[in-house]
Design an enzyme around this catalytic site. Structure first.
Site, PDB file in Angstrom:
ATOM      1  N   ASN A  75     -70.803  15.020 -67.120  1.00 11.57           N
ATOM      2  CA  ASN A  75     -69.588  15.836 -67.263  1.00 11.57           C
ATOM      3  C   ASN A  75     -69.103  15.724 -68.711  1.00 11.57           C
ATOM      4  O   ASN A  75     -69.653  14.933 -69.497  1.00 11.57           O
ATOM      5  CB  ASN A  75     -68.525  15.380 -66.272  1.00 11.57           C
ATOM      6  CG  ASN A  75     -68.118  13.936 -66.467  1.00 11.57           C
ATOM      7  OD1 ASN A  75     -67.491  13.581 -67.466  1.00 11.57           O
ATOM      8  ND2 ASN A  75     -68.475  13.076 -65.519  1.00 11.57           N
ATOM      9  N   ASP A  84     -69.820  11.678 -58.826  1.00 18.46           N
ATOM     10  CA  ASP A  84     -69.666  11.474 -57.382  1.00 18.46           C
ATOM     11  C   ASP A  84     -71.005  11.571 -56.650  1.00 18.46           C
ATOM     12  O   ASP A  84     -71.166  11.023 -55.557  1.00 18.46           O
ATOM     13  CB  ASP A  84     -68.696  12.503 -56.800  1.00 18.46           C
ATOM     14  CG  ASP A  84     -67.276  12.306 -57.305  1.00 18.46           C
ATOM     15  OD1 ASP A  84     -66.900  11.144 -57.562  1.00 18.46           O
ATOM     16  OD2 ASP A  84     -66.558  13.305 -57.470  1.00 18.46           O
ATOM     17  N   LYS A 123     -91.459  14.378 -66.100  1.00 17.51           N
ATOM     18  CA  LYS A 123     -90.717  15.616 -66.255  1.00 17.51           C
ATOM     19  C   LYS A 123     -91.108  16.626 -65.184  1.00 17.51           C
ATOM     20  O   LYS A 123     -92.293  16.868 -64.932  1.00 17.51           O
ATOM     21  CB  LYS A 123     -90.987  16.201 -67.645  1.00 17.51           C
ATOM     22  CG  LYS A 123     -90.270  17.520 -67.907  1.00 17.51           C
ATOM     23  CD  LYS A 123     -90.634  18.059 -69.283  1.00 17.51           C
ATOM     24  CE  LYS A 123     -89.985  19.430 -69.503  1.00 17.51           C
ATOM     25  NZ  LYS A 123     -90.348  19.999 -70.828  1.00 17.51           N
ATOM     26  N   LYS A 147     -54.753  10.182 -53.213  1.00 16.87           N
ATOM     27  CA  LYS A 147     -55.719   9.236 -53.777  1.00 16.87           C
ATOM     28  C   LYS A 147     -55.114   7.846 -53.881  1.00 16.87           C
ATOM     29  O   LYS A 147     -55.791   6.842 -53.646  1.00 16.87           O
ATOM     30  CB  LYS A 147     -56.173   9.728 -55.157  1.00 16.87           C
ATOM     31  CG  LYS A 147     -57.333   8.949 -55.742  1.00 16.87           C
ATOM     32  CD  LYS A 147     -57.876   9.643 -57.004  1.00 16.87           C
ATOM     33  CE  LYS A 147     -59.142   8.979 -57.491  1.00 16.87           C
ATOM     34  NZ  LYS A 147     -59.728   9.693 -58.654  1.00 16.87           N
ATOM     35  N   LYS A 197     -57.203   5.062 -51.824  1.00 26.49           N
ATOM     36  CA  LYS A 197     -57.956   4.075 -52.602  1.00 26.49           C
ATOM     37  C   LYS A 197     -57.231   2.732 -52.725  1.00 26.49           C
ATOM     38  O   LYS A 197     -57.727   1.823 -53.381  1.00 26.49           O
ATOM     39  CB  LYS A 197     -58.228   4.628 -54.010  1.00 26.49           C
ATOM     40  CG  LYS A 197     -58.959   5.981 -54.034  1.00 26.49           C
ATOM     41  CD  LYS A 197     -60.354   5.896 -53.465  1.00 26.49           C
ATOM     42  CE  LYS A 197     -61.045   7.254 -53.458  1.00 26.49           C
ATOM     43  NZ  LYS A 197     -61.524   7.681 -54.766  1.00 26.49           N
TER      44      LYS A 197
END
Length: 406
Positions: free
Chosen positions: A211, A280, A290, A338, A342
């Site tokens: 990301n 995630d 490859k 959350k 958590k």
């Protein structure tokens, strides 16, 4: 910085002219600055320039003993509260990494017990050479702090990373280092884990899922905690640009790597800040070779990675746990959910689609949601300012918790 004793080593690069300005800035801030010039440095700048600005003696020769009652390089080594080498050439870095002592600066560096900071300056290709990188890594392991060079136009004509950091920025870093002893902080001596940056999940040896996180927010959080006197472990796939002496950087790649490094330290930690953008999901199969292009579409099966924050919340004893939530909608609702799910003490949430917030930016807009029900919305500000607000809130909670236990 008033009255602090700073020993400045200047080595033989064109950036030596900036060391004159650095001496001036440090002196104006109240520090006593003594300078050691190598033979190479004297090809670019003169001892008289530094002596006039610092109003302190300048040293150039190991065997020039100005005071027969003292051994100059030992006396200087003991005198300093902080030693800075700026600019530091590839040669100076190599000598220190290998323990060589053949001039006034190198002998003093080996003799001092004060913190040593290195500010490299060289051609971009020299800075990226494997030998130079090995020497920098060795010195970092030895506890030397580096003030990373900036990017820009270099004297050799190249454009890239290798410019000596500006004297004003170095002075700010030095000021922050000395001011940390004056900050009344409940974080002093605490063991803190900060995670930052993006993880990478390999598909094959040349492709991975990741990301856009650059680790800037986590780096600011780690630096602010270190400024407040904490012992910080920064677990990240991205090497920080600058790193205080009381920050240990642990290099990881995947979500599993980060999970293992965090859990190995969790039981001995006081506070954990999970600011990393952890993947995630990961490919269920990582190919050893490859994957070749074929006709038609490619389907990749993904499996869940371990939820680090959830695991920390489940195993929490006395630790204070901070999580981050990067969202694109319903930020406050998701943050509150959350926080409960958590078992965190604080969630720092932001809308990554908002202008000035999100990945790869120097600013952020966050909402802090706390277990005690408090919600604090912060306007657009630098990530450094966000880090300061975050730790101010954590300190309030930690101090309150401590008072309840007395």
């Amino acid at each position: 910085m008033n009255g602090k004793k700073i020993l400045l080593g200047v080595t033989g690069g064109i950036a030596a002219y900036k060391a004159i300005a650095l001496t001036s800035k440090l002196t104006q801030a109240g520090a006593q600055v003594r300078v050691i010039l190598t033979e190479g440095a004297q090809s670019f700048v003169t001892p008289l320039s530094f002596q006039a600005i610092s109003r302190q003696p300048v040293y150039t020769d190991t065997f020039d003993e100005k005071d027969p009652s003292k051994i100059a390089h030992i006396d200087l080594a003991d005198w300093a509260d902080l030693v800075i080498v700026a600019p530091a050439t590839a040669n100076a870095i190599a000598k220190l990494a290998h323990g060589l002592a053949d001039d006034m600066l190198s002998t003093t560096l080996l003799a001092t017990t004060a913190p040593v900071w290195i500010a490299p300056a060289m051609n971009v290709h020299m800075y990226q050479h494997p030998a130079v990188l090995r020497n920098i890594q060795q010195l970092a392991q030895d506890g030397i702090q580096f003030i990373e060079p900036s990017e820009g136009y270099l004297a050799c004509g190249y454009v890239g990373k290798g410019r000596l950091e500006e004297p004003e920025k170095i002075t700010d870093i030095v000021r922050a280092y000395f001011e940390q002893d004056d900050i009344p902080s409940s974080l002093k001596g605490m063991k803190i884990i900060v995670t930052s940056g993006a993880t990478k999940e390999m598909i094959d040896p040349v492709r991975y899922i990741t990301n856009p996180s650059t680790g800037k927010m986590g780096e600011a959080i780690a630096e602010e905690a270190a400024t407040r006197g904490a012992n910080v472990t920064l677990i990240s796939a991205i090497k920080p640009q600058t790193m205080s002496s009381n920050i240990e950087w642990v290099n990881v790649t995947s979500a599993q790597d980060m999970f293992e490094e965090v859990m190995a330290r969790y039981s001995e930690s006081d506070i954990v800040v999970k600011s990393a953008a952890v993947s995630d999901y990961r490919p269920a199969i990582t190919h050893q070779h490859k994957v070749k292009k074929q006709d038609g579409n490619l389907t990749i099966e993904f499996e869940r990675t371990k939820d680090i924050l959830l695991t920390l919340g489940e195993q929490k004893t006395s630790q204070y746990l901070v999580g981050f939530a990067a969202e694109t909608q319903d930020v406050l609702r998701y943050a509150k959910e959350k926080l409960v799910r958590k078992n965190a003490d604080m969630i720092v949430a932001n809308d990554i689609t908002a202008a000035g917030a999100g990945f790869a930016k120097d600013t952020n807009i966050v909402t802090i949601v706390k277990k005690n029900g408090e919600v604090l919305s912060l306007p657009l500000q630098s990530k450094k300012e966000v880090a300061q607000k975050l730790w101010a809130e954590v300190e309030k909670d930690v101090t309150h918790r401590r008072d309840l236990m007395l």
